[in-house]
Write an enzyme that holds these catalytic residues in place. Structure first.
Site, PDB file in Angstrom:
ATOM      1  N   ARG A  30       0.825  -1.219   0.000  1.00  0.00           N
ATOM      2  CA  ARG A  30       0.000   0.000   0.000  1.00  0.00           C
ATOM      3  C   ARG A  30       0.847   1.253   0.000  1.00  0.00           C
ATOM      4  O   ARG A  30       1.924   1.300   0.595  1.00  0.00           O
ATOM      5  CB  ARG A  30      -0.848   0.045   1.266  1.00  0.00           C
ATOM      6  CG  ARG A  30      -1.977  -0.887   1.248  1.00  0.00           C
ATOM      7  CD  ARG A  30      -2.995  -0.497   2.274  1.00  0.00           C
ATOM      8  NE  ARG A  30      -2.647  -0.876   3.632  1.00  0.00           N
ATOM      9  CZ  ARG A  30      -3.377  -0.553   4.693  1.00  0.00           C
ATOM     10  NH1 ARG A  30      -4.457   0.187   4.547  1.00  0.00           N
ATOM     11  NH2 ARG A  30      -3.020  -0.948   5.899  1.00  0.00           N
ATOM     12  N   ARG A  76      -5.974  -2.055   1.521  1.00  0.00           N
ATOM     13  CA  ARG A  76      -5.371  -3.344   1.130  1.00  0.00           C
ATOM     14  C   ARG A  76      -6.143  -3.927  -0.053  1.00  0.00           C
ATOM     15  O   ARG A  76      -5.582  -4.574  -0.923  1.00  0.00           O
ATOM     16  CB  ARG A  76      -5.427  -4.324   2.298  1.00  0.00           C
ATOM     17  CG  ARG A  76      -4.623  -3.880   3.497  1.00  0.00           C
ATOM     18  CD  ARG A  76      -4.752  -4.880   4.633  1.00  0.00           C
ATOM     19  NE  ARG A  76      -3.987  -4.458   5.806  1.00  0.00           N
ATOM     20  CZ  ARG A  76      -4.496  -3.751   6.810  1.00  0.00           C
ATOM     21  NH1 ARG A  76      -5.755  -3.364   6.794  1.00  0.00           N
ATOM     22  NH2 ARG A  76      -3.736  -3.425   7.839  1.00  0.00           N
ATOM     23  N   ASN A 100      -1.951  -8.225  -7.357  1.00  0.00           N
ATOM     24  CA  ASN A 100      -1.316  -9.284  -6.579  1.00  0.00           C
ATOM     25  C   ASN A 100      -1.928 -10.659  -6.812  1.00  0.00           C
ATOM     26  O   ASN A 100      -1.256 -11.677  -6.606  1.00  0.00           O
ATOM     27  CB  ASN A 100      -1.342  -8.919  -5.093  1.00  0.00           C
ATOM     28  CG  ASN A 100      -0.343  -7.810  -4.784  1.00  0.00           C
ATOM     29  OD1 ASN A 100       0.533  -7.514  -5.585  1.00  0.00           O
ATOM     30  ND2 ASN A 100      -0.472  -7.194  -3.625  1.00  0.00           N
ATOM     31  N   ASN A 110      -0.975  -8.888   0.353  1.00  0.00           N
ATOM     32  CA  ASN A 110      -2.332  -8.358   0.540  1.00  0.00           C
ATOM     33  C   ASN A 110      -3.101  -8.213  -0.760  1.00  0.00           C
ATOM     34  O   ASN A 110      -2.490  -8.061  -1.806  1.00  0.00           O
ATOM     35  CB  ASN A 110      -2.245  -6.982   1.208  1.00  0.00           C
ATOM     36  CG  ASN A 110      -2.215  -7.088   2.714  1.00  0.00           C
ATOM     37  OD1 ASN A 110      -2.873  -7.938   3.292  1.00  0.00           O
ATOM     38  ND2 ASN A 110      -1.449  -6.215   3.348  1.00  0.00           N
ATOM     39  N   ARG A 145      -1.322  -6.083  17.609  1.00  0.00           N
ATOM     40  CA  ARG A 145      -1.606  -4.638  17.610  1.00  0.00           C
ATOM     41  C   ARG A 145      -2.685  -4.315  18.632  1.00  0.00           C
ATOM     42  O   ARG A 145      -2.584  -3.336  19.389  1.00  0.00           O
ATOM     43  CB  ARG A 145      -2.051  -4.204  16.199  1.00  0.00           C
ATOM     44  CG  ARG A 145      -0.870  -4.090  15.246  1.00  0.00           C
ATOM     45  CD  ARG A 145      -1.326  -3.857  13.827  1.00  0.00           C
ATOM     46  NE  ARG A 145      -0.190  -3.507  12.967  1.00  0.00           N
ATOM     47  CZ  ARG A 145      -0.221  -3.556  11.646  1.00  0.00           C
ATOM     48  NH1 ARG A 145      -1.324  -3.934  11.008  1.00  0.00           N
ATOM     49  NH2 ARG A 145       0.829  -3.211  10.944  1.00  0.00           N
ATOM     50  N   HIS A 204      -8.293  -9.466   7.259  1.00  0.00           N
ATOM     51  CA  HIS A 204      -7.258  -8.445   7.411  1.00  0.00           C
ATOM     52  C   HIS A 204      -7.625  -7.298   6.477  1.00  0.00           C
ATOM     53  O   HIS A 204      -7.329  -7.333   5.294  1.00  0.00           O
ATOM     54  CB  HIS A 204      -5.912  -9.057   7.015  1.00  0.00           C
ATOM     55  CG  HIS A 204      -4.744  -8.151   7.242  1.00  0.00           C
ATOM     56  ND1 HIS A 204      -4.446  -7.592   8.460  1.00  0.00           N
ATOM     57  CD2 HIS A 204      -3.777  -7.725   6.385  1.00  0.00           C
ATOM     58  CE1 HIS A 204      -3.352  -6.862   8.349  1.00  0.00           C
ATOM     59  NE2 HIS A 204      -2.927  -6.919   7.102  1.00  0.00           N
TER      60      HIS A 204
HETATM   61  N1  LIG Z   1      -0.403  -9.818   5.875  1.00  0.00           N
HETATM   62  C1  LIG Z   1       0.132  -8.812   6.565  1.00  0.00           C
HETATM   63  O1  LIG Z   1       0.009  -8.741   7.785  1.00  0.00           O
HETATM   64  C2  LIG Z   1       0.919  -7.752   5.827  1.00  0.00           C
HETATM   65  C3  LIG Z   1       1.546  -6.702   6.504  1.00  0.00           C
HETATM   66  C4  LIG Z   1       2.290  -5.789   5.780  1.00  0.00           C
HETATM   67  C5  LIG Z   1       2.413  -5.909   4.395  1.00  0.00           C
HETATM   68  N2  LIG Z   1       1.770  -6.932   3.762  1.00  0.00           N
HETATM   69  C6  LIG Z   1       1.866  -7.134   2.304  1.00  0.00           C
HETATM   70  O2  LIG Z   1       3.079  -7.819   1.992  1.00  0.00           O
HETATM   71  C7  LIG Z   1       3.393  -7.558   0.612  1.00  0.00           C
HETATM   72  C8  LIG Z   1       4.860  -7.178   0.484  1.00  0.00           C
HETATM   73  O3  LIG Z   1       5.076  -5.935   1.110  1.00  0.00           O
HETATM   74  P1  LIG Z   1       6.511  -5.242   1.069  1.00  0.00           P
HETATM   75  O4  LIG Z   1       6.432  -4.065   1.934  1.00  0.00           O
HETATM   76  O5  LIG Z   1       7.566  -6.257   1.298  1.00  0.00           O
HETATM   77  O6  LIG Z   1       6.568  -4.777  -0.452  1.00  0.00           O
HETATM   78  P2  LIG Z   1       7.901  -4.448  -1.295  1.00  0.00           P
HETATM   79  O7  LIG Z   1       7.462  -3.657  -2.468  1.00  0.00           O
HETATM   80  O8  LIG Z   1       8.958  -3.907  -0.403  1.00  0.00           O
HETATM   81  O9  LIG Z   1       8.412  -5.879  -1.770  1.00  0.00           O
HETATM   82  C9  LIG Z   1       7.638  -6.703  -2.593  1.00  0.00           C
HETATM   83  C10 LIG Z   1       8.551  -7.549  -3.421  1.00  0.00           C
HETATM   84  O10 LIG Z   1       7.739  -8.370  -4.283  1.00  0.00           O
HETATM   85  C11 LIG Z   1       8.343  -8.418  -5.558  1.00  0.00           C
HETATM   86  N3  LIG Z   1       7.307  -8.700  -6.572  1.00  0.00           N
HETATM   87  C12 LIG Z   1       6.309  -7.883  -6.979  1.00  0.00           C
HETATM   88  N4  LIG Z   1       5.589  -8.494  -7.941  1.00  0.00           N
HETATM   89  C13 LIG Z   1       6.156  -9.718  -8.123  1.00  0.00           C
HETATM   90  C14 LIG Z   1       5.885 -10.824  -8.980  1.00  0.00           C
HETATM   91  N5  LIG Z   1       4.892 -10.766  -9.851  1.00  0.00           N
HETATM   92  N6  LIG Z   1       6.673 -11.912  -8.886  1.00  0.00           N
HETATM   93  C15 LIG Z   1       7.693 -11.967  -7.998  1.00  0.00           C
HETATM   94  N7  LIG Z   1       8.009 -10.950  -7.188  1.00  0.00           N
HETATM   95  C16 LIG Z   1       7.250  -9.847  -7.241  1.00  0.00           C
HETATM   96  C17 LIG Z   1       8.975  -7.055  -5.743  1.00  0.00           C
HETATM   97  O11 LIG Z   1      10.019  -7.131  -6.674  1.00  0.00           O
HETATM   98  C18 LIG Z   1       9.476  -6.739  -4.333  1.00  0.00           C
HETATM   99  O12 LIG Z   1      10.794  -7.209  -4.138  1.00  0.00           O
HETATM  100  C19 LIG Z   1       2.438  -6.456   0.152  1.00  0.00           C
HETATM  101  O13 LIG Z   1       1.371  -7.029  -0.595  1.00  0.00           O
HETATM  102  C20 LIG Z   1       1.911  -5.894   1.461  1.00  0.00           C
HETATM  103  O14 LIG Z   1       0.647  -5.301   1.321  1.00  0.00           O
HETATM  104  C21 LIG Z   1       1.042  -7.845   4.456  1.00  0.00           C
END
Ligand SMILES: NC(=O)c1ccc[n+]([C@@H]2O[C@H](COP(=O)([O-])OP(=O)(O)OC[C@H]3O[C@@H](n4cnc5c(N)ncnc54)[C@H](O)[C@@H]3O)[C@@H](O)[C@H]2O)c1
Length: 308
Positions: A79, A85, A92, A117, A148, A172
């Site tokens: 995000r 999300r 995604n 997400n 949290r 979530h």
């Molecule tokens: N479930 C939870 O509690 C929670 C909490 C925080 C973040 N998230 C989610 O986790 C995910 C990652 O967040 P982040 O901060 O690490 O993001 P980020 O942008 O720092 O890293 C994401 C990585 O995924 C890679 N990527 C993107 N598309 C891809 C694809 N098609 N194939 C392979 N790799 C790919 C990118 O190159 C990057 O390295 C996000 O969707 C975020 O919303 C979830």
């Protein structure tokens, strides 16, 4: 072997925490040439400095995940301020379907933990596209959501969050359902310790915690999910049979089938061993239903080829 797919902020924070807890045989896989290798090398140097004797590798090749017992999926976009999300759905979902093919091909016996997400819908896609038993397709966020809530309760009451047992159910996202009646502090029900206004504030802070971090610093949380991923790895590796909330594919539990929702479950070596069904009042069931309906809407919005 623990494979992390995606060497972004969540993936790397998880790698750092796993390294510091001494988990051996870590593999980082990402698409950008050099990125996972460079991250792995830096982390390996940090491990050497700390005297943590483990192997950490980086690769651009999905084939290298052969032999993984756990695959942590953190790839996908996150995000930006002002985004929900849910707005990440389309981009995604395709990533999840692509990664499901790779996991099926190279890590067919692994337990898959999804963080990307909107996590409930992404877990649904991963479950459908891998065809793995539901015990091995685990959506992560519940540990973070409840931590949290515990944090905000502890701040208000001036007690350690280790004495707080906080329960969040459903999903979530904006419709997540913190459950004050089932939350307690040192065994005392929360409703005996806080006014209704204070509880409402805790609920609102919990639901909006992720958005607040994103507003403040411009990108979404990473240390929070990483810490919960480490607890999840630990529970699997040690066959700990801990009870944590996860986003799981339901087959009749809570009256739902063919949908993913955040529910408490026992986790051990083989993945999810049992889903716990909490007794909910009619009003609580209504809120749980709202959360599940929000997930269903997201799943319905997926292109047909990603749902089955
Ligand atoms: N479930 C939870 O509690 C929670 C909490 C925080 C973040 N998230 C989610 O986790 C995910 C990652 O967040 P982040 O901060 O690490 O993001 P980020 O942008 O720092 O890293 C994401 C990585 O995924 C890679 N990527 C993107 N598309 C891809 C694809 N098609 N194939 C392979 N790799 C790919 C990118 O190159 C990057 O390295 C996000 O969707 C975020 O919303 C979830």
């Amino acid at each position: 072997m623990i494979t992390i797919l995606g060497a972004g902020k969540v993936g790397m924070a998880a790698a750092v925490m796993l390294m510091m807890r001494g988990y051996d045989d870590l593999l980082l896989i990402a698409r950008t040439p050099g990125k996972p290798q460079g991250e792995a090398l830096d982390l390996a140097h940090a491990a050497a400095e700390l005297g943590v004797d483990i192997s950490i590798r980086g690769s651009n090749s999905y084939e290298d995940m052969r032999g993984s017992d756990i695959v942590l999926v953190t790839a996908g976009i996150g995000r930006k301020p002002g985004m929900t999300r849910e707005q990440l759905l389309e981009a995604n979902a395709q990533t999840m379907a692509d990664l499901a093919e790779k996991i099926k091909a190279y890590a067919k016996d692994a337990i898959v933990v999804i963080t990307t997400n909107p996590v409930d819908a992404m877990t649904y896609v991963m479950y459908k596209k891998t065809g793995f038993p539901r015990e091995r397709v685990i959506g992560f966020s519940g540990i973070l959501d409840s931590a949290r809530m515990a944090y905000y309760i502890s701040q208000k009451l001036g007690v350690s969050f280790r004495s707080v047992n906080a329960i969040v159910l459903g999903m979530h996202g904006q419709k997540m359902f913190p459950v004050p009646r089932l939350s307690s502090v040192g065994g005392v029900p929360l409703e005996h310790l806080m006014s209704k206004e204070e509880i409402d504030e805790v609920v609102s802070e919990t639901v909006n915690a992720g958005a607040k971090i994103t507003e403040l610093r411009g990108y979404s949380s990473n240390y929070g999910p990483a810490a919960g991923l480490v607890l999840t790895v630990e529970a699997i590796k040690r066959d700990a049979k801990r009870i944590y909330p996860y986003s799981l594919y339901l087959q009749g539990e809570y009256g739902y089938s063919d949908i993913v929702a955040e529910v408490p479950a026992v986790i051990g070596r083989s993945g999810i061993e049992r889903i716990i069904e909490l007794p909910l009042t009619d009003e609580e069931k209504r809120k749980f239903d709202e959360a599940v309906e929000a997930v269903r809407k997201l799943v319905q919005a997926l292109p047909p080829q990603l749902k089955g």
